[in-house]
Design a protein around this motif. Structure first.
Motif, PDB file in Angstrom:
ATOM      1  N   PHE A  19       0.817  -1.206   0.000  1.00 20.58           N
ATOM      2  CA  PHE A  19       0.000   0.000   0.000  1.00 20.58           C
ATOM      3  C   PHE A  19       0.858   1.267   0.000  1.00 20.58           C
ATOM      4  O   PHE A  19       0.487   2.260  -0.616  1.00 20.58           O
ATOM      5  N   GLY A  20       1.991   1.217   0.658  1.00 20.50           N
ATOM      6  CA  GLY A  20       2.911   2.362   0.609  1.00 20.50           C
ATOM      7  C   GLY A  20       3.443   2.581  -0.795  1.00 20.50           C
ATOM      8  O   GLY A  20       3.545   3.717  -1.259  1.00 20.50           O
ATOM      9  N   GLY A  21       3.758   1.490  -1.469  1.00 24.69           N
ATOM     10  CA  GLY A  21       4.236   1.594  -2.853  1.00 24.69           C
ATOM     11  C   GLY A  21       3.180   2.142  -3.786  1.00 24.69           C
ATOM     12  O   GLY A  21       3.457   2.993  -4.638  1.00 24.69           O
ATOM     13  N   ILE A  22       1.931   1.678  -3.615  1.00 23.82           N
ATOM     14  CA  ILE A  22       0.836   2.177  -4.445  1.00 23.82           C
ATOM     15  C   ILE A  22       0.611   3.663  -4.193  1.00 23.82           C
ATOM     16  O   ILE A  22       0.450   4.454  -5.124  1.00 23.82           O
ATOM     17  N   THR A  23       0.629   4.060  -2.933  1.00 19.74           N
ATOM     18  CA  THR A  23       0.437   5.463  -2.584  1.00 19.74           C
ATOM     19  C   THR A  23       1.559   6.323  -3.154  1.00 19.74           C
ATOM     20  O   THR A  23       1.315   7.399  -3.699  1.00 19.74           O
ATOM     21  N   ALA A  24       2.797   5.842  -3.054  1.00 16.98           N
ATOM     22  CA  ALA A  24       3.937   6.587  -3.598  1.00 16.98           C
ATOM     23  C   ALA A  24       3.838   6.684  -5.121  1.00 16.98           C
ATOM     24  O   ALA A  24       4.145   7.732  -5.705  1.00 16.98           O
ATOM     25  N   LEU A  25       3.394   5.624  -5.772  1.00 14.21           N
ATOM     26  CA  LEU A  25       3.223   5.633  -7.220  1.00 14.21           C
ATOM     27  C   LEU A  25       2.185   6.672  -7.632  1.00 14.21           C
ATOM     28  O   LEU A  25       2.399   7.448  -8.565  1.00 14.21           O
ATOM     29  N   ILE A  26       1.069   6.696  -6.923  1.00 17.94           N
ATOM     30  CA  ILE A  26       0.013   7.665  -7.242  1.00 17.94           C
ATOM     31  C   ILE A  26       0.524   9.091  -7.030  1.00 17.94           C
ATOM     32  O   ILE A  26       0.284   9.977  -7.856  1.00 17.94           O
ATOM     33  N   ALA A  27       1.229   9.314  -5.924  1.00 17.72           N
ATOM     34  CA  ALA A  27       1.789  10.649  -5.669  1.00 17.72           C
ATOM     35  C   ALA A  27       2.782  11.024  -6.767  1.00 17.72           C
ATOM     36  O   ALA A  27       2.796  12.170  -7.241  1.00 17.72           O
ATOM     37  N   ALA A  30       0.878  11.957  -9.900  1.00 21.20           N
ATOM     38  CA  ALA A  30       0.257  13.276  -9.757  1.00 21.20           C
ATOM     39  C   ALA A  30       1.313  14.377  -9.865  1.00 21.20           C
ATOM     40  O   ALA A  30       1.085  15.406 -10.522  1.00 21.20           O
ATOM     41  N   ASN A  31       2.459  14.173  -9.239  1.00 20.26           N
ATOM     42  CA  ASN A  31       3.509  15.198  -9.269  1.00 20.26           C
ATOM     43  C   ASN A  31       4.156  15.329 -10.641  1.00 20.26           C
ATOM     44  O   ASN A  31       4.658  16.395 -10.992  1.00 20.26           O
ATOM     45  N   SER A  32       4.155  14.256 -11.424  1.00 23.53           N
ATOM     46  CA  SER A  32       4.764  14.323 -12.756  1.00 23.53           C
ATOM     47  C   SER A  32       3.779  14.815 -13.804  1.00 23.53           C
ATOM     48  O   SER A  32       4.149  15.029 -14.950  1.00 23.53           O
ATOM     49  N   GLY A  33       2.520  14.948 -13.444  1.00 20.53           N
ATOM     50  CA  GLY A  33       1.532  15.479 -14.370  1.00 20.53           C
ATOM     51  C   GLY A  33       0.785  14.425 -15.166  1.00 20.53           C
ATOM     52  O   GLY A  33      -0.043  14.753 -16.003  1.00 20.53           O
ATOM     53  N   VAL A  34       1.058  13.149 -14.940  1.00 22.10           N
ATOM     54  CA  VAL A  34       0.352  12.083 -15.650  1.00 22.10           C
ATOM     55  C   VAL A  34      -1.122  12.082 -15.250  1.00 22.10           C
ATOM     56  O   VAL A  34      -1.999  11.903 -16.087  1.00 22.10           O
ATOM     57  N   ILE A  35      -1.384  12.267 -13.959  1.00 19.65           N
ATOM     58  CA  ILE A  35      -2.749  12.452 -13.471  1.00 19.65           C
ATOM     59  C   ILE A  35      -2.780  13.775 -12.719  1.00 19.65           C
ATOM     60  O   ILE A  35      -1.742  14.270 -12.274  1.00 19.65           O
ATOM     61  N   THR A  36      -3.950  14.333 -12.577  1.00 16.69           N
ATOM     62  CA  THR A  36      -4.040  15.619 -11.868  1.00 16.69           C
ATOM     63  C   THR A  36      -3.926  15.394 -10.365  1.00 16.69           C
ATOM     64  O   THR A  36      -4.114  14.279  -9.872  1.00 16.69           O
ATOM     65  N   ALA A  37      -3.625  16.458  -9.671  1.00 21.95           N
ATOM     66  CA  ALA A  37      -3.520  16.372  -8.213  1.00 21.95           C
ATOM     67  C   ALA A  37      -4.859  15.969  -7.607  1.00 21.95           C
ATOM     68  O   ALA A  37      -4.909  15.213  -6.631  1.00 21.95           O
ATOM     69  N   GLN A  39      -7.160  14.060  -9.042  1.00 24.38           N
ATOM     70  CA  GLN A  39      -7.326  12.626  -9.276  1.00 24.38           C
ATOM     71  C   GLN A  39      -6.462  11.821  -8.304  1.00 24.38           C
ATOM     72  O   GLN A  39      -6.899  10.811  -7.760  1.00 24.38           O
ATOM     73  N   GLY A  40      -5.229  12.278  -8.081  1.00 25.19           N
ATOM     74  CA  GLY A  40      -4.344  11.594  -7.140  1.00 25.19           C
ATOM     75  C   GLY A  40      -4.907  11.602  -5.734  1.00 25.19           C
ATOM     76  O   GLY A  40      -4.878  10.582  -5.030  1.00 25.19           O
ATOM     77  N   SER A  41      -5.446  12.734  -5.327  1.00 30.93           N
ATOM     78  CA  SER A  41      -6.042  12.820  -3.992  1.00 30.93           C
ATOM     79  C   SER A  41      -7.262  11.922  -3.877  1.00 30.93           C
ATOM     80  O   SER A  41      -7.480  11.275  -2.845  1.00 30.93           O
ATOM     81  N   ALA A  42      -8.058  11.869  -4.933  1.00 35.06           N
ATOM     82  CA  ALA A  42      -9.250  11.018  -4.910  1.00 35.06           C
ATOM     83  C   ALA A  42      -8.861   9.547  -4.820  1.00 35.06           C
ATOM     84  O   ALA A  42      -9.450   8.779  -4.042  1.00 35.06           O
ATOM     85  N   GLY A  45      -7.663   8.830  -1.394  1.00 37.30           N
ATOM     86  CA  GLY A  45      -8.809   8.788  -0.485  1.00 37.30           C
ATOM     87  C   GLY A  45      -9.518   7.442  -0.538  1.00 37.30           C
ATOM     88  O   GLY A  45      -9.906   6.897   0.494  1.00 37.30           O
ATOM     89  N   VAL A  46      -9.673   6.903  -1.737  1.00 39.99           N
ATOM     90  CA  VAL A  46     -10.296   5.583  -1.882  1.00 39.99           C
ATOM     91  C   VAL A  46      -9.429   4.513  -1.232  1.00 39.99           C
ATOM     92  O   VAL A  46      -9.931   3.639  -0.517  1.00 39.99           O
ATOM     93  N   ILE A  47      -8.124   4.580  -1.448  1.00 41.43           N
ATOM     94  CA  ILE A  47      -7.212   3.606  -0.833  1.00 41.43           C
ATOM     95  C   ILE A  47      -7.298   3.692   0.684  1.00 41.43           C
ATOM     96  O   ILE A  47      -7.359   2.672   1.370  1.00 41.43           O
TER      97      ILE A  47
END
Length: 85
Positions: A19-27, A30-37, A39-42, A45-47
């Motif tokens: 779960f830490g790896g998934i969270t870091a991947l999502i962050a 989001a930080n690289s611009g592949v997904i919006t901030a 979307q990353g927060s959402a 939040g689901v995780i």
């Protein structure tokens, strides 16, 4: 001589890594611009909601068999723990 405690399975650590790896991947996405901030927060939040739900279910599953209900206390064989008079 090896410490037997270090050879034990560590399922909580394994789950935390996943779960830490998934969270870091999502962050990172989001930080690289592949997904919006947003979307990353959402997604995070689901995780978090899923983790809380699984944690609560785990606590209830482990603790419930160890608790004696006050309304009708019985032992393991089903005999009442209080006198009927």
């Amino acid at each position: 001589m090896t410490n037997p405690a270090t050879n034990r399975p560590r399922p909580l650590r394994a789950a935390a890594r996943i779960f830490g790896g998934i969270t870091a991947l999502i962050a990172g996405l989001a930080n690289s611009g592949v997904i919006t901030a947003t979307q990353g927060s959402a997604i995070q939040g689901v995780i978090t909601a899923v983790l809380v739900l699984l944690g609560t279910l785990g606590i209830v599953t482990v603790a419930e068999p160890k608790v004696t209900p006050l309304a009708d206390p019985r032992d393991v064989q089903g005999r009442p723990l209080t006198s009927s008079d």
